[in-house]
Enzyme design. Structure first.
Site: not given
Ligand code: NAD
Length: 367
Positions: A128, A213
């Site tokens: 999401k 949320y």
């Molecule tokens: P994060 O920044 O920790 O991870 C993102 C990943 O994408 C990294 O490994 C990064 O290297 C990679 N990536 C690839 N191309 C990229 C670019 N151009 N720029 C930046 N990163 C790039 O982020 P996250 O917290 O893991 O969030 C990822 C997704 O998960 C988001 O859509 C977020 O909304 C969702 N999320 C959901 C929940 C939940 O509880 N459902 C919790 C956290 C995050």
């Protein structure tokens, strides 16, 4: 009974809320997931959950960081052939070990990887918010339909025991006629370099993150789709974190029954709460939507009884992963489908428009 209520009741039934789980359509083998994006959520939260899954397993990883991907593959017993880069991701079509692709990338990349996964013949679980625009959401649904693959959105609260019990109680009339839902989510976003603060990758500020949320809770607590939204944004634009996206936004949703939801998301304070007010009582969750440690109370006008669901120990992440595996085998639609994600994208667009134009925006039914 409205279509929306029927859908919620169907969702409740499929979730096993008070009903035995259907025996048909469960995989005879564990379906293989490829995790795209080894960041906080994909690597830190999701990958460890496969150990608790009945119908799902980790089958591949997709990352821009080869060394990290090799380490993760080694730790989870994957062969080097199960490691993909963003460049060679499309060749995942030739890997029969991968049934489902789970997109855990920044929001601005969800559409591209969902569509590429569908074209590679894989079912998709997408985090999401579904995308950063309605048009992207529509393209994702179309790509999955064309490929005859399932699309599910990572709305994990539909698998979280306290939220499920709250839905069941609300639906059972425990609080009487639902009049108001208050739903507030926020955290202090301390990293000015975070992709969440860059519009091209996030699509927006707190609304595109914690706001999802609040919006989802307004849906699943009322069991209705809103017909109008009135929103107001409050952002200190002198704060360098908020050069591109909003900090705080609050919005009011009007529902056909006359119920109202007052929702809030923010990046400048910690908050995690859902409160349903009905003419016979209340249902309150705080914290409401965390990974664990959620709590719930009911009462006439306060926190009179703490409620612990019978399945309080159920793992929401495993429930989510296994649900899509079950749907992929049985052919059923996921309870949190691409269409549900798209409805939210349309409401998010209306929230931003209302805040920008300073007026109530009416929503097309089924938008
Ligand atoms: P994060 O920044 O920790 O991870 C993102 C990943 O994408 C990294 O490994 C990064 O290297 C990679 N990536 C690839 N191309 C990229 C670019 N151009 N720029 C930046 N990163 C790039 O982020 P996250 O917290 O893991 O969030 C990822 C997704 O998960 C988001 O859509 C977020 O909304 C969702 N999320 C959901 C929940 C939940 O509880 N459902 C919790 C956290 C995050």
């Amino acid at each position: 009974m409205t279509i929306e209520r029927r859908d919620v009741l169907r969702s409740a039934a499929m979730l096993g809320l008070g009903l035995a789980a259907p025996a048909i359509g469960q995989p005879t083998r564990k379906l293989g997931y490829a995790i795209v994006g080894l960041g906080y959520y994909g690597l830190g939260v999701i990958i460890p959950q496969f150990a608790k899954c009945a119908h799902s397993r980790l089958a591949a990883v997709v990352s821009g960081d080869r060394a990290k991907a090799e380490r993760v593959a080694r730790e989870h017993g994957l062969s080097p052939q199960a490691i993909y880069s963003y460049a060679n991701f499309d060749s995942i079509r030739d890997n029969p070990d991968v049934d489902i692709v789970y997109v855990c990338l920044p929001n601005g990349l969800h559409a591209e990887y969902t569509i590429r996964a569908a074209r590679a013949g894989k079912h998709v679980l997408c985090e999401k918010p579904m995308a950063v625009s309605v048009a992207e959401g529509q393209a994702m649904i179309a790509a999955c339909k064309t490929a005859n693959r399932k699309l599910m959105i990572g709305y994990r609260c539909h698998f979280e025991p306290f939220n499920r019990e709250a839905m069941r109680l609300a639906r059972s009339g425990a609080a009487g006629k639902i009049r108001f839902v208050r739903s507030e989510h926020g955290f202090v976003q301390g990293d000015p370099g975070a992709w969440r603060l860059k519009r091209a990758l996030s699509g927006g500020g707190s609304l595109m993150d914690m706001g999802v949320y609040s919006l989802q809770a307004a849906h699943y607590m009322t069991g209705e789709e809103p017909v109008a939204v009135t929103a107001r944004e409050s952002t200190d634009r002198r704060d360098p974190r908020f050069a591109e996206v909003e900090d705080m936004i609050d919005w009011t949703l009007e529902f056909p029954s006359g119920a109202i939801a007052g929702c809030l998301s923010m990046y400048s304070a910690n908050q995690n709460r859902i409160l349903l007010m009905g003419d016979k009582g209340r249902i309150e969750l705080e914290p409401a939507t965390r990974y664990d440690g959620n709590r719930m109370w009911t009462g006439r006008d306060g926190r009179e009884r703490e409620v612990t669901p019978p399945d309080a120990q159920a793992n929401q992440f495993a429930g989510q992963l296994d649900h899509l595996a079950d749907c992929a085998v049985s052919g059923r639609e996921p309870i949190v489908s691409g269409e549900e994600g798209l409805r939210d994208m349309a409401i998010i667009k209306a929230i931003y428009r209302s805040a920008r134009e300073g007026r109530t925006v009416r929503l097309e039914r089924g938008a």
